[in-house]
Design a protein around this motif. Structure first.
Motif, PDB file in Angstrom:
ATOM      1  N   MET A 359      29.446 -35.933  14.462  1.00  0.00           N
ATOM      2  CA  MET A 359      28.600 -35.809  13.282  1.00  0.00           C
ATOM      3  C   MET A 359      27.354 -34.989  13.598  1.00  0.00           C
ATOM      4  O   MET A 359      26.939 -34.126  12.818  1.00  0.00           O
ATOM      5  N   ILE A 360      26.755 -35.265  14.755  1.00  0.00           N
ATOM      6  CA  ILE A 360      25.540 -34.551  15.123  1.00  0.00           C
ATOM      7  C   ILE A 360      25.816 -33.057  15.293  1.00  0.00           C
ATOM      8  O   ILE A 360      25.100 -32.210  14.754  1.00  0.00           O
ATOM      9  N   ALA A 361      26.891 -32.748  16.008  1.00  0.00           N
ATOM     10  CA  ALA A 361      27.203 -31.333  16.212  1.00  0.00           C
ATOM     11  C   ALA A 361      27.524 -30.666  14.880  1.00  0.00           C
ATOM     12  O   ALA A 361      27.161 -29.510  14.647  1.00  0.00           O
ATOM     13  N   SER A 362      28.183 -31.411  13.995  1.00  0.00           N
ATOM     14  CA  SER A 362      28.545 -30.817  12.713  1.00  0.00           C
ATOM     15  C   SER A 362      27.308 -30.475  11.892  1.00  0.00           C
ATOM     16  O   SER A 362      27.333 -29.563  11.067  1.00  0.00           O
ATOM     17  N   MET A 363      26.225 -31.182  12.126  1.00  0.00           N
ATOM     18  CA  MET A 363      25.005 -30.871  11.379  1.00  0.00           C
ATOM     19  C   MET A 363      24.514 -29.476  11.729  1.00  0.00           C
ATOM     20  O   MET A 363      24.083 -28.712  10.876  1.00  0.00           O
ATOM     21  N   TRP A 364      24.595 -29.154  13.021  1.00  0.00           N
ATOM     22  CA  TRP A 364      24.151 -27.832  13.425  1.00  0.00           C
ATOM     23  C   TRP A 364      25.103 -26.768  12.880  1.00  0.00           C
ATOM     24  O   TRP A 364      24.688 -25.754  12.330  1.00  0.00           O
ATOM     25  N   VAL A 365      26.404 -27.050  13.015  1.00  0.00           N
ATOM     26  CA  VAL A 365      27.411 -26.128  12.497  1.00  0.00           C
ATOM     27  C   VAL A 365      27.205 -25.918  10.992  1.00  0.00           C
ATOM     28  O   VAL A 365      27.225 -24.791  10.497  1.00  0.00           O
ATOM     29  N   GLY A 366      26.964 -27.031  10.295  1.00  0.00           N
ATOM     30  CA  GLY A 366      26.755 -26.961   8.855  1.00  0.00           C
ATOM     31  C   GLY A 366      25.568 -26.100   8.493  1.00  0.00           C
ATOM     32  O   GLY A 366      25.622 -25.293   7.562  1.00  0.00           O
ATOM     33  N   ASN A 367      24.473 -26.252   9.248  1.00  0.00           N
ATOM     34  CA  ASN A 367      23.291 -25.436   8.981  1.00  0.00           C
ATOM     35  C   ASN A 367      23.561 -23.955   9.182  1.00  0.00           C
ATOM     36  O   ASN A 367      23.087 -23.115   8.419  1.00  0.00           O
ATOM     37  N   LEU A 368      24.343 -23.662  10.229  1.00  0.00           N
ATOM     38  CA  LEU A 368      24.690 -22.272  10.492  1.00  0.00           C
ATOM     39  C   LEU A 368      25.529 -21.731   9.335  1.00  0.00           C
ATOM     40  O   LEU A 368      25.272 -20.641   8.815  1.00  0.00           O
ATOM     41  N   LEU A 369      26.507 -22.517   8.914  1.00  0.00           N
ATOM     42  CA  LEU A 369      27.351 -22.107   7.796  1.00  0.00           C
ATOM     43  C   LEU A 369      26.512 -21.829   6.560  1.00  0.00           C
ATOM     44  O   LEU A 369      26.748 -20.877   5.822  1.00  0.00           O
TER      45      LEU A 369
END
Lengths: 502, 161
Positions: A359-369
């Motif tokens: 979940m934490i890593a996905s937050m960064w990925v999501g922000n990049l997206l």
């Protein structure tokens, strides 16, 4: 280092084929909702909760989190282009963002908002990764009395940060706690406050309340006020790239906004709304040209946008480490976790490391997206804003109704939500803020449980709350907060801070 | 000295809190209260209910001494149409299934906007219902009744999208 191996695990989960797709879907849906004024992230998450039932828990939570921070991005787009806050947390962005748009700098404002948000999101993600595990470890030492005191502190903080009357906010919390107690009492098996209705034996679901008060109530309120003139800057969105001068002007504001937002997000009751308001006020105070604020100052866009995104992220810290929600969206996330069979609390990190770090890593990925997607898609969002509200709200209603029904497949929930819709409308008319109610609602059963256990262990001796060091510290903090807020000087400041939002 | 309500919004909030608090506290008494060490099901809600009454009284009394804005007019039209059509949706969902319920909801709710255009609303209603059926029942496989109560129709594929 351990942190990096954890993050590596996280990225492995977050970048796995389907998860990145759900992350993408989440941020797009979130942006869409954020762009539309009149429906907030609380109603959206409640609405889309059933849609995640078919997903594995990790994917579901990744998508729901994506909706949440996607909404923060979308809200700023509407604020800048239409001078309407898509979300409450972007109210202050309207002040300078819209002015920049009127001066032909819409593209720059949007770019700064997006880049500032991305920077803030990255920092906040790192903060969660660094601080959540030790905090969770500490939280494992909490006994029932400590949990009870922690919830008291959390609810008091929510009151302090709510706008409007303090006493009313406390009353709303108590009301929420009471509504949370409806249903079967776990200790005695007696169905409480169900007014003879078998449908209420399991209690009131978070879906009907969130949807009724934050969704339906809001829609009726919007129908009250009609015929607003919207001036949309559709064609003038050019020159996306900010100049070097803009970047130099915005950087300190972004840094300060990120720091302030990250800190306020962790506090219970804090979150993006408070973050953006305080960041704007701080920038105005520190600026050498305070008169430029409100007339298109780039710092006035950069600071609140960074702050609300940072706060949106860090508000996951109390949720993931203590299992305690810091704002209504987090309250819904708790509901989502429970529906997916995950008990929120400090044990998540060790019991489900893939979920936590994913979940934490996905937050960064999501922000990049979001950064990559949003700037090119702005044209599309702007088109969406030209859809008249009379076509929009029936669509929102049907999605909401299907969402409410599907959480428990109970048609009674739809009727309940309609009832809470009226309650939400009434709250609006009486100036009663609904956010503390939802926090109380989620915490009600937990508080009762911990209170009972604490007093059972102490054989009815109430001093247990002040003799246990952790509990005592938390209660002292709560008292200090209350005293601070009631002190005349701070009271005046607090009123000033909330006047800005108009 | 006549009592004057100087802050109507706060005054009526206070009244609301007193009423709800009294209701909850009153019902709590009928459950076993127990002692602090062994709380019965009524203990915690009774304390909260009493607190709410107290807070409500404070809010209402303060509203007699400080000034505040009047309560805005209630717009019963949108309330009736929007909430009524949600209730209708809930009932119809059970009786006729989602397609009919969806059309009913959209048409009913649109009445509340004050700018009802028959053709536009009908297209929107049918379009949204079919779209929702396709996405939620067809795509996400949520167990939403399509047309229950009509066993005859259930044999046809429409009802099992």
């Amino acid at each position: 280092m351990e942190l990096f191996s954890h993050l590596a695990l996280g990225f492995e989960v977050a970048l796995a084929g389907t998860n990145i797709l759900y992350c993408l879907l989440g941020v797009i849906l979130g942006t869409l909702i954020g762009v539309l004024p009149g429906i907030g992230p609380v109603a959206t998450i409640a609405m889309l909760l059933p849609a995640t039932f078919v997903l594995p828990p990790v994917s579901a939570l990744i998508m729901l989190a994506g909706i949440y921070y996607g909404a923060q991005y979308g809200g700023s787009t509407t604020a800048i282009l239409v001078n309407l806050p898509g979300e409450v947390s972007s109210v202050v962005t309207c002040l300078d963002g819209y002015q920049m748009a009127r001066q032909g700098n819409a593209g720059k404002a949007l770019a700064i908002a997006a880049l500032g948000s991305f920077f803030a999101g990255s920092v906040a993600t790192f903060l969660i990764a660094a601080f959540a595990p030790p905090l969770a470890e500490f939280a494992l030492r909490f006994g029932p009395a400590d949990y009870f005191s922690l919830m008291v502190l959390g609810l008091i903080a929510a009151v302090v940060l709510a706008h409007g009357s303090l006493v009313k906010a406390v009353a709303m919390i108590v009301l929420g706690l009471l509504i949370g107690l409806i249903g079967t009492d776990v200790n005695s098996g007696i169905a409480r406050f169900n007014f003879g209705l078998p449908e209420l034996i399991d209690g009131v679901g978070i879906g009907p309340i969130a949807m009724g008060v934050f969704g339906f109530g809001e829609i009726i309120r919007n129908l009250d006020v009609r015929g607003e003139n919207r001036e949309i800057f559709t064609k003038r969105v050019t020159g996306l790239m900010p100049t070097w001068k803009d970047i130099v002007a915005a950087t300190p504001a972004v840094l300060r906004g990120t720091a302030l937002g990250s800190f306020l997000g962790i506090l219970p009751g804090g979150g993006p709304i408070l973050g953006s308001f305080s960041a704007y006020t701080l920038e105005k105070k520190l600026s050498r040209h305070p008169e430029k604020f409100g007339k298109g100052a780039i710092e006035g866009v950069a600071a609140p946008e960074s702050a609300n995104n940072a706060a949106a992220q860090t508000s996951f810290i109390p949720l993931l480490t203590l299992g305690i929600p810091s704002n209504p969206v987090m309250a819904l996330m708790i509901g989502a976790m429970i529906i997916h069979g995950i008990q929120p609390g400090p044990q998540i990190i060790t019991a489900k490391p893939d979920l936590f770090w994913g979940m934490i890593a996905s937050m960064w990925v999501g922000n990049l997206l979001l950064v990559v997607l949003n700037l090119p898609l702005i044209g599309l969002w702007v088109k969406l804003l030209t859809v008249p509200y009379r076509l929009l709200y029936p669509a929102i209603l049907i999605f909401c109704c299907i969402g409410v029904y599907s959480i428990n497949n109970a048609w009674m929930d739809v009727l309940l939500a309609a009832g809470f819709g009226f309650v939400g409308y009434l709250f609006g008319k009486l100036d009663c803020e609904a956010a503390p109610l939802l926090l109380g609602f989620v915490l009600g059963p937990m508080m009762e449980e911990h209170l009972r256990r604490a007093l059972l262990l102490s054989r009815g001796d109430p001093t247990v709350f002040v003799t246990r060091p952790i509990s005592a510290t938390l209660l002292v903090l709560a008292v200090v907060l209350l005293v601070l807020v009631l002190a005349p000087a701070v009271r005046k400041k607090r009123e000033e801070a909330f006047v800005e939002e108009g | 000295m006549a009592i004057r309500i100087r802050n109507p919004r706060d005054f009526w909030s206070g009244v609301m809190f007193v009423a709800v608090g009294a209701l909850f506290a009153g019902i709590s008494i009928s459950y076993r209260l127990g002692t602090a060490a062994r709380m019965g099901p009524g203990y915690f809600p009774f304390v909260l209910g009493a607190m709410l009454v107290l807070l409500g009284v404070v809010i209402a009394f303060t509203a007699l001494k400080t000034d505040g804005p009047a309560v805005d007019k209630f717009h019963w039209g949108p309330i009736f149409w929007v909430l009524g059509s949600i209730v209708l949706f809930g009932v119809l969902l059970k009786l006729t299934g989602m397609l009919v319920a969806g059309v009913g909801l959209v048409v009913g709710a649109s009445m509340g906007s004050g700018e009802f255009k028959r053709r536009e609303v009908l297209i929107l209603a049918v379009g949204l219902s079919v779209f929702c059926a396709a996405v939620f029942v067809g795509g996400l496989k949520l167990p939403i009744p399509m047309c229950p109560g009509f066993d005859y129709f259930e044999r046809f594929s429409l009802c099992r999208v």
